[in-house]
Design a protein around this motif. Structure first.
Motif, short mmCIF file in Angstrom:
data_model
loop_
_atom_site.label_atom_id
_atom_site.label_comp_id
_atom_site.label_asym_id
_atom_site.label_seq_id
_atom_site.Cartn_x
_atom_site.Cartn_y
_atom_site.Cartn_z
N PHE A 91 43.61 46.36 54.94
CA PHE A 91 43.41 45.68 56.22
C PHE A 91 44.51 44.64 56.46
O PHE A 91 44.90 43.91 55.54
N CYS A 92 44.97 44.57 57.71
CA CYS A 92 45.88 43.51 58.15
C CYS A 92 45.07 42.48 58.93
O CYS A 92 44.21 42.84 59.74
N HIS A 93 45.36 41.21 58.69
CA HIS A 93 44.60 40.13 59.33
C HIS A 93 45.55 39.26 60.15
O HIS A 93 46.65 38.92 59.68
N SER A 127 37.94 43.78 65.17
CA SER A 127 37.97 44.15 63.75
C SER A 127 37.68 45.63 63.60
O SER A 127 37.10 46.27 64.49
N GLN A 157 37.24 38.39 68.87
CA GLN A 157 37.65 38.97 67.60
C GLN A 157 37.65 40.50 67.74
O GLN A 157 36.72 41.06 68.31
N SER A 186 42.44 36.96 66.97
CA SER A 186 41.91 37.15 65.62
C SER A 186 41.55 38.62 65.42
O SER A 186 40.72 39.17 66.13
N THR A 187 42.21 39.27 64.44
CA THR A 187 41.94 40.67 64.15
C THR A 187 41.87 40.90 62.65
O THR A 187 42.43 40.15 61.85
N SER A 188 41.19 41.98 62.28
CA SER A 188 41.16 42.48 60.90
C SER A 188 41.07 43.99 61.01
O SER A 188 39.98 44.54 61.21
N SER A 213 52.55 41.14 59.40
CA SER A 213 51.46 41.05 58.42
C SER A 213 51.53 42.20 57.42
O SER A 213 52.02 43.29 57.72
N ASP A 273 46.02 43.97 52.96
CA ASP A 273 45.46 43.48 51.70
C ASP A 273 45.13 44.67 50.80
O ASP A 273 45.50 45.82 51.09
#
Length: 232
Positions: free
Chosen positions: A28-30, A88, A86, A38-40, A21, A24
């Motif tokens: 942050f990588c998503h 984050s 999740q 699921s991560t951010s 990944s 952005d």
């Protein structure tokens, strides 16, 4: 938290996804996808999150729970009920520092405004006021996958880094939260199924009433259209 000799399969899949990944504009990588947690998170915290996920998955399986791949993420299965996980990174808000390009664009705009003042609004905002950046503070959330994000009860548990405790210190509480969360998910599912069944029954009742009314109207029209018998 030390890295194990071999990562849990889902933690290994997450590690590979994070490596692929790209961050952005906010850093942050998503991650998401079939069998991918699921991560951010900030680009520099991948190793910590992978180890956190590995420890959590092993603790859940040791407690008798199942970890299964879903279409867009990973689910915990407890007594037949699914819970989504999740992880984050909390965002920090900082005042935006304009770039050279933004300063140059503003200067050009001011030059044009002086030439044609009636065409340009002097109150124009030339760049965003705030930037959101990774804070280094992690958060883990348990979500009911059958609820929409806009529904207030879609979150069934949340833990995050604090001044005196890191997220890793809450993993036993997370395992307990999964067990109680499964009961909440079941309650929500049964309530939704009951509401849907009542809605369907009401729809069928309306349709049946309308069908009966239409049939009576056709019968009335048929009798009205018959010729009157002569009495003479």
């Amino acid at each position: 938290m030390e890295a194990p000799a071999r990562l849990h399969s889902f933690a290994r899949a997450l590690k590979q996804e994070l490596k692929a990944s790209k961050p952005d504009l906010e850093g942050f990588c998503h991650t998401s996808g079939h069998g991918i947690l699921s991560t951010s998170i900030g680009a520099g915290n991948g190793e910590r999150v992978v180890l956190l996920a590995d420890t959590l998955f092993r603790a859940l399986e040791a407690a008798g729970q199942q970890i299964k791949a879903a279409e867009k993420d990973v689910r915990i299965i407890v007594n037949g009920e699914a819970i989504r996980i999740q992880i984050s990174e909390i965002r920090d808000k900082r005042e935006h520092q304009p770039s050279k390009a933004e300063l140059k664009a503003k200067q050009d705009w001011e030059t044009r405004r002086k030439e044609w003042p009636t065409l340009y609004n002097a109150d124009r905002q030339h760049w965003r006021r705030w930037d959101h950046v990774p804070s280094g503070r992690m958060s883990l959330t348990l979500v009911d996958p059958l609820r929409n994000q806009w529904q207030s009860d879609h979150v069934i548990g949340r833990w995050h880094d604090r001044l005196t405790r890191r997220l890793e210190d809450y993993l036993q509480e997370v395992v307990i939260g999964v067990l109680t969360g499964a009961a909440i998910v079941r309650h929500n599912r049964v309530a939704s199924e009951t509401a849907e069944r009542k809605r369907q029954q009401a729809h069928e009742a309306i349709w049946s009433n309308n069908k009966g009314s239409a049939s009576r109207q056709r019968e009335t029209a048929s009798w009205t259209a018959r010729p009157m018998m002569s009495l003479g």
